[in-house]
Design an enzyme around this catalytic site. Sequence first.
Site, mmCIF file in Angstrom:
data_model
loop_
_atom_site.group_PDB
_atom_site.id
_atom_site.type_symbol
_atom_site.label_atom_id
_atom_site.label_comp_id
_atom_site.label_asym_id
_atom_site.label_seq_id
_atom_site.Cartn_x
_atom_site.Cartn_y
_atom_site.Cartn_z
ATOM 1 N N LYS A 252 -10.449 -0.816 1.090
ATOM 2 C CA LYS A 252 -11.732 -1.234 0.508
ATOM 3 C C LYS A 252 -11.682 -1.069 -1.009
ATOM 4 C CE LYS A 252 -15.492 0.348 -0.915
ATOM 5 N NZ LYS A 252 -15.815 -0.647 -1.955
ATOM 6 N N GLU B 206 -9.078 11.800 -5.825
ATOM 7 C CA GLU B 206 -8.759 11.798 -7.256
ATOM 8 C C GLU B 206 -10.042 11.404 -7.966
ATOM 9 O OE1 GLU B 206 -6.235 12.865 -8.739
ATOM 10 O OE2 GLU B 206 -4.720 12.893 -7.148
ATOM 11 N N CYS C 218 -8.991 7.834 -16.130
ATOM 12 C CA CYS C 218 -9.305 9.212 -15.731
ATOM 13 C C CYS C 218 -8.481 10.206 -16.550
ATOM 14 C CB CYS C 218 -9.100 9.413 -14.237
ATOM 15 S SG CYS C 218 -7.549 8.778 -13.645
HETATM 16 O O1 TXE Z 1 -17.538 4.936 -8.759
HETATM 17 P P1 TXE Z 1 -17.703 5.230 -7.229
HETATM 18 P P2 TXE Z 1 -18.075 3.692 -9.606
HETATM 19 C C1 TXE Z 1 -16.619 7.427 -12.680
HETATM 20 C C2 TXE Z 1 -17.041 6.864 -14.010
HETATM 21 C C3 TXE Z 1 -17.907 5.723 -13.614
HETATM 22 C C4 TXE Z 1 -18.576 6.250 -12.377
HETATM 23 C C5 TXE Z 1 -19.098 5.229 -11.428
HETATM 24 O O2 TXE Z 1 -17.799 7.811 -14.700
HETATM 25 O O3 TXE Z 1 -18.847 5.418 -14.590
HETATM 26 O O4 TXE Z 1 -17.580 7.011 -11.752
HETATM 27 O O5 TXE Z 1 -18.088 4.312 -11.058
HETATM 28 C C6 TXE Z 1 -16.693 3.430 -3.130
HETATM 29 N N1 TXE Z 1 -18.656 5.873 0.929
HETATM 30 N N2 TXE Z 1 -15.315 6.962 -12.255
HETATM 31 O O6 TXE Z 1 -19.439 3.301 -9.204
HETATM 32 O O7 TXE Z 1 -19.072 4.910 -6.805
HETATM 33 C C7 TXE Z 1 -16.950 2.323 -4.133
HETATM 34 O O8 TXE Z 1 -17.354 1.152 -3.475
HETATM 35 C C8 TXE Z 1 -17.419 5.385 0.716
HETATM 36 C C9 TXE Z 1 -14.227 7.759 -12.677
HETATM 37 O O9 TXE Z 1 -17.087 2.625 -9.523
HETATM 38 O O10 TXE Z 1 -17.168 6.575 -6.957
HETATM 39 C C10 TXE Z 1 -15.603 2.206 -4.802
HETATM 40 O O11 TXE Z 1 -14.708 1.472 -3.990
HETATM 41 N N3 TXE Z 1 -17.057 4.757 -0.400
HETATM 42 C C11 TXE Z 1 -12.989 7.499 -11.888
HETATM 43 C C12 TXE Z 1 -15.153 3.669 -4.864
HETATM 44 O O12 TXE Z 1 -15.913 4.362 -3.873
HETATM 45 C C13 TXE Z 1 -17.953 4.637 -1.370
HETATM 46 C C14 TXE Z 1 -12.734 6.063 -11.561
HETATM 47 C C15 TXE Z 1 -15.414 4.332 -6.221
HETATM 48 O O13 TXE Z 1 -16.766 4.134 -6.558
HETATM 49 C C16 TXE Z 1 -19.258 5.143 -1.228
HETATM 50 C C17 TXE Z 1 -13.935 5.350 -11.193
HETATM 51 C C18 TXE Z 1 -19.596 5.781 -0.010
HETATM 52 N N4 TXE Z 1 -20.796 6.291 0.231
HETATM 53 C C19 TXE Z 1 -15.170 5.809 -11.560
HETATM 54 N N5 TXE Z 1 -19.937 4.872 -2.360
HETATM 55 C C20 TXE Z 1 -11.776 8.105 -12.580
HETATM 56 N N6 TXE Z 1 -11.942 9.203 -13.325
HETATM 57 O O14 TXE Z 1 -10.684 7.595 -12.442
HETATM 58 C C21 TXE Z 1 -19.094 4.237 -3.196
HETATM 59 N N7 TXE Z 1 -17.891 4.075 -2.592
#
Ligand code: TXE
Length: 478
Positions: free
Chosen positions: A172, A247, A281
Site C-alpha cells: 500500500k 521507520e 527522514c
Molecule cells: O504520513 P503517514 P503522511 C511525517 C512528516 C509528514 C507527516 C505526515 O512530518 O508531514 O509525517 O505525512 C499510511 N493504518 N513523515 O501523512 O500518515 C499512509 O496512507 C495504516 C515523516 O504521509 O504516516 C501512508 O501510506 N496505514 C516520514 C503511510 O501510512 C496508514 C515519512 C504514511 O503516512 C494509516 C513520511 C492507518 N491508520 C511522513 N494512516 C519520515 N521521517 O521519513 C495512514 N497510513
Amino acid sequence: MSDFQNYIDGKWVSSPAQIQNINPSDTNDIIGDYARADKAQAEEAIAAASAASESWRRSNIQQRFDSLDAIGTEILARKEELGRLLAREEGKTLPEAIGEAARAGQVFKFFAGEALRIQGEFMSSVRPGVEIEISREAVGVVGIITPWNFPIAIPAWKIAPALAYGNTVVFKPAELVPGSAWALSEIVSRSGLPEGVFNLVAGAGREVGQAMLDDPRVNAVSFTGSVGTGAAVAGACSARGAKFQLEMGGKNPLIVLADADMDNAVACALNGAYFSTGQRCTASSRLIIEASVHDQFVDALKTKVESLTVGNALDEGTQIGPVVDQRQFDQNARYLDIGKSEGADLVCGGDIVERKTPGFYMTPALFADTGNDMRVNQEEIFGPVATTIKAGDVEEALAIANDTAFGLSAGLCTTSLKSAVKFKRESRAGMVMVNLPTAGVDYHVPFGGAKGSSFGSREQGRYAAEFYTTVKTAYLGA
Ligand code: TXE
C-alpha cells in the site's frame, strides 16, 4: 475508469474511486487518476497473498533470483523515465529522482543475490546422536505501507527482501505518490512471479492500511511514515501478535567543530538540511555549531542557502523542488511561525514564492542561535527548514545532539580523530556520519535509528533477513 488499476491475484482490477495524482511543481498538471482500493479490495489482496504464501515460501531460489534480477534490470534501464515520473509527482529534482530510481534497481539486484545466500547454521547437540540445524524461513504475508517522500526506493527496499526471503506481499503506497508505485508494480507484475505473490492496493491509509493492520492473515507489517501512524501500526500489530517494523521521523543533528574544514561543513549542512526540499527522514534539521565558529558558519551557510535555485522539479538548474502538497506547505509555514514566536532568529528564507507554474514553492529557511528545547528543534518539520544551536565544546555538542526523542542519523564535521571516535561511540543514533551529510546512505548496509525513530529490526542489507524471516531450530536424531 482509471488506466492505472490495482494489482490483485495476478490481475489488474479497477476500483470504485480514484486518486488524483497532482504535480506539486504545477498543480494544473494532473499526472493521472489512479484506482483507489477500498477495504474489500484490500481483503481480496490479503486473501490472494495468503493463498500464494505456502507455495512461494517453498519456491526455488533461482526463480526468486530471476524475478528480482529482472525487476532490477528493468528499473535501471528505465531510470530516466521513472525518475521523471517521480520528480513530477513528488517534487524532488530530476537528478535526485533519477538517483532514487537507480537506487531502487540496485536494491532489487542486491536482494536477487541475497535470495541465493539465505544462510542457516549447523550445530552439534549436547545429546549424543543428535544434530541441530538452524534455518531461516519466510514469515508469510507481509503488509508493506510506505510514505510519499521516497516513492520508489522505500517500496523497493521493503518489497525486494520480502520476496527474496519467500514472503508474499500486499503493498500500500502513500496516496500522494501512486504513480511511482504503479510503475514499479507494473514491472513486478511482468517478472514471472506466481499469481498472488505480489499485490498492489493503492488507497487510503485509514481504510486500506488499517485493513492490513487488522487482518490476522497478514503476518508482518513493514511501515515507514509519521510517528503517529507508526504508533497505530504498533498498537494494532502487537494486539494480534503480528511482527512489525517501524521507520519514523528524525531530528537529526549535524555537529560542526571549530577544527572542521569549514567549506565541507557548510556543504554538508546545505545538502543535509535542504536537498530533496528537506523532506528526508535523515535531513540535518539541527546544526550544532561550536560557539567560536558559529557566526562565521551562519554567514557562510546563509550565502549558500540564498543562492539555491528553488523551482519546478523538472527544470534544469533547479536545486530545491517544491514542497510535496498544501498540507506539508501549511505545516512548514506553521513551524516557521512557531520558531519566530519562540524567539528564534530567522536569518533567511521561509518565503512563499511564485514560479511560472502554480506550485508549492518555499525558499529554504535558516533559524540561527536557537535553543534545543524549542519546538522547532524537538519536532520533525519535514521541510526546507534548519536551525543552528551554539555549543561550547564537543561534550556539550554531543549532549545537545542526543537530547531528542529521535535517533535516526547524526553527523559530525571535524578534523580531529579523537572527536570523531568519541562521536561515533557516544552518539545515540542508528547511523553516524563523519564529514558527510546526515542524509545519503548506501543500499547494501543496514538502515534505521535509535529511540523514537525506529522500532524492530533494521532494514536493508543482510540485516533485512531478521525481519523478513523467522528462525527454525531442527533437532535431527539418528
Ligand atoms: O504520513 P503517514 P503522511 C511525517 C512528516 C509528514 C507527516 C505526515 O512530518 O508531514 O509525517 O505525512 C499510511 N493504518 N513523515 O501523512 O500518515 C499512509 O496512507 C495504516 C515523516 O504521509 O504516516 C501512508 O501510506 N496505514 C516520514 C503511510 O501510512 C496508514 C515519512 C504514511 O503516512 C494509516 C513520511 C492507518 N491508520 C511522513 N494512516 C519520515 N521521517 O521519513 C495512514 N497510513
